[in-house]
Design a protein around this motif. Structure first.
Motif, PDB file in Angstrom:
ATOM      1  N   MET A 122       0.806  -1.179   0.024  1.00 33.71           N
ATOM      2  CA  MET A 122       0.085  -0.066  -0.002  1.00 33.71           C
ATOM      3  C   MET A 122       0.973   1.186   0.101  1.00 33.71           C
ATOM      4  N   SER A 123       0.752   2.168  -0.859  1.00 35.60           N
ATOM      5  CA  SER A 123       1.567   3.380  -0.867  1.00 35.60           C
ATOM      6  C   SER A 123       1.217   4.241   0.032  1.00 35.60           C
ATOM      7  N   LYS A 124       2.123   5.303   0.407  1.00 32.48           N
ATOM      8  CA  LYS A 124       1.852   6.516   1.361  1.00 32.48           C
ATOM      9  C   LYS A 124       0.552   7.127   0.941  1.00 32.48           C
ATOM     10  N   LEU A 125       0.325   7.478  -0.254  1.00 33.05           N
ATOM     11  CA  LEU A 125      -0.963   8.302  -0.546  1.00 33.05           C
ATOM     12  C   LEU A 125      -2.015   7.382  -0.238  1.00 33.05           C
ATOM     13  N   ASP A 126      -2.167   6.133  -0.335  1.00 33.97           N
ATOM     14  CA  ASP A 126      -3.209   5.389  -0.145  1.00 33.97           C
ATOM     15  C   ASP A 126      -3.205   5.220   1.326  1.00 33.97           C
ATOM     16  N   ILE A 127      -2.421   5.098   2.196  1.00 33.49           N
ATOM     17  CA  ILE A 127      -2.486   5.120   3.757  1.00 33.49           C
ATOM     18  C   ILE A 127      -3.102   6.684   4.037  1.00 33.49           C
ATOM     19  N   ILE A 128      -2.468   7.587   3.692  1.00 33.14           N
ATOM     20  CA  ILE A 128      -3.133   8.769   4.011  1.00 33.14           C
ATOM     21  C   ILE A 128      -4.650   9.178   3.542  1.00 33.14           C
ATOM     22  N   ARG A 129      -4.781   8.503   2.388  1.00 31.64           N
ATOM     23  CA  ARG A 129      -6.307   8.597   2.163  1.00 31.64           C
ATOM     24  C   ARG A 129      -7.265   7.835   2.781  1.00 31.64           C
ATOM     25  N   ALA A 130      -6.834   6.986   3.438  1.00 30.96           N
ATOM     26  CA  ALA A 130      -7.398   5.785   4.245  1.00 30.96           C
ATOM     27  C   ALA A 130      -7.859   6.518   5.589  1.00 30.96           C
ATOM     28  N   TRP A 131      -6.672   7.140   5.850  1.00 30.43           N
ATOM     29  CA  TRP A 131      -6.773   7.952   7.379  1.00 30.43           C
ATOM     30  C   TRP A 131      -7.905   9.194   7.375  1.00 30.43           C
ATOM     31  N   LYS A 132      -7.893   9.725   5.916  1.00 35.18           N
ATOM     32  CA  LYS A 132      -8.867  10.872   5.892  1.00 35.18           C
ATOM     33  C   LYS A 132      -9.925  10.618   5.300  1.00 35.18           C
ATOM     34  N   ASP A 133     -10.255   9.971   4.447  1.00 39.59           N
ATOM     35  CA  ASP A 133     -11.470   9.476   3.693  1.00 39.59           C
ATOM     36  C   ASP A 133     -12.294   8.164   4.084  1.00 39.59           C
ATOM     37  N   GLU A 134     -13.172   8.295   4.981  1.00 44.51           N
ATOM     38  CA  GLU A 134     -13.867   7.462   5.522  1.00 44.51           C
ATOM     39  C   GLU A 134     -14.624   6.274   4.503  1.00 44.51           C
ATOM     40  N   ASP A 135     -15.071   6.872   3.537  1.00 46.32           N
ATOM     41  CA  ASP A 135     -15.764   6.100   2.357  1.00 46.32           C
ATOM     42  C   ASP A 135     -14.628   5.110   1.805  1.00 46.32           C
ATOM     43  N   TYR A 136     -13.458   5.807   1.552  1.00 46.61           N
ATOM     44  CA  TYR A 136     -12.165   4.966   0.958  1.00 46.61           C
ATOM     45  C   TYR A 136     -11.745   3.932   1.991  1.00 46.61           C
ATOM     46  N   LEU A 137     -11.843   4.233   3.534  1.00 46.18           N
ATOM     47  CA  LEU A 137     -11.430   3.343   4.224  1.00 46.18           C
ATOM     48  C   LEU A 137     -12.638   2.094   4.291  1.00 46.18           C
ATOM     49  N   ASP A 138     -13.828   2.509   4.345  1.00 46.94           N
ATOM     50  CA  ASP A 138     -14.768   1.400   4.390  1.00 46.94           C
ATOM     51  C   ASP A 138     -14.610   0.397   2.972  1.00 46.94           C
ATOM     52  N   ASN A 139     -14.174   0.854   2.008  1.00 44.82           N
ATOM     53  CA  ASN A 139     -14.084   0.042   0.661  1.00 44.82           C
ATOM     54  C   ASN A 139     -12.918  -0.569   0.680  1.00 44.82           C
ATOM     55  N   LEU A 140     -11.916  -0.569   1.507  1.00 43.34           N
ATOM     56  CA  LEU A 140     -10.848  -1.266   1.445  1.00 43.34           C
ATOM     57  C   LEU A 140     -11.006  -2.801   2.159  1.00 43.34           C
ATOM     58  N   SER A 141     -10.309  -3.791   1.522  1.00 46.70           N
ATOM     59  CA  SER A 141     -10.588  -5.164   1.915  1.00 46.70           C
ATOM     60  C   SER A 141     -10.065  -5.377   3.218  1.00 46.70           C
ATOM     61  N   ASP A 142     -10.430  -6.341   4.035  1.00 45.80           N
ATOM     62  CA  ASP A 142      -9.844  -6.688   5.328  1.00 45.80           C
ATOM     63  C   ASP A 142      -8.319  -6.895   5.321  1.00 45.80           C
ATOM     64  N   SER A 143      -7.758  -7.389   4.266  1.00 46.57           N
ATOM     65  CA  SER A 143      -6.255  -7.507   4.405  1.00 46.57           C
ATOM     66  C   SER A 143      -5.642  -6.081   4.064  1.00 46.57           C
ATOM     67  N   ASP A 144      -6.442  -5.294   3.372  1.00 47.20           N
ATOM     68  CA  ASP A 144      -5.577  -3.901   3.193  1.00 47.20           C
ATOM     69  C   ASP A 144      -5.888  -3.248   4.610  1.00 47.20           C
ATOM     70  N   ARG A 145      -6.990  -3.258   5.231  1.00 43.95           N
ATOM     71  CA  ARG A 145      -6.852  -2.578   6.485  1.00 43.95           C
ATOM     72  C   ARG A 145      -6.006  -3.166   7.631  1.00 43.95           C
ATOM     73  N   SER A 146      -5.617  -4.428   7.340  1.00 45.56           N
ATOM     74  CA  SER A 146      -4.686  -4.707   8.455  1.00 45.56           C
ATOM     75  C   SER A 146      -3.341  -4.236   8.190  1.00 45.56           C
ATOM     76  N   LEU A 147      -3.137  -3.854   6.834  1.00 42.48           N
ATOM     77  CA  LEU A 147      -1.726  -3.222   6.740  1.00 42.48           C
ATOM     78  C   LEU A 147      -1.453  -1.742   7.061  1.00 42.48           C
TER      79      LEU A 147
END
Length: 83
Positions: free
Chosen positions: A1-26
């Motif tokens: 997962m790229s740094k931009l994806d991590i930051i987006r997941a922290w800031k964008d709840e919709d983006y975070l909700d659409n991540l797979s369980d394995s991506d969330r664990s990372l």
């Protein structure tokens, strides 16, 4: 997962909700931590607002009794019993 994806997941709840369980664990923990305020804390929060003198407390600006508000107006009147 790229740094931009991590930051987006922290800031964008919709983006975070659409991540797979394995991506969330990372995801590392957000460095800002989890911040949750009670209703009482939200009502008492100040900053970035302007205070103005109003006629009869009919604005969204903080209205203090010393600025001409009715003496019966208090912060406690605005807090729900659950708060």
């Amino acid at each position: 997962m790229s740094k931009l994806d991590i930051i987006r997941a922290w800031k964008d709840e919709d983006y975070l909700d659409n991540l797979s369980d394995s991506d969330r664990s990372l995801l590392p923990q957000n460095p800002a931590g989890v911040i949750e305020l009670t209703d009482r804390e939200l009502l008492q929060a100040e900053g970035g607002t302007t205070h103005s003198i109003t006629n009869g407390c009919n604005s969204l600006a903080m209205c203090l009794p010393t600025l001409g508000c009715p003496p019966s107006f208090t912060l406690e009147d605005q807090i729900s019993p659950e708060g």
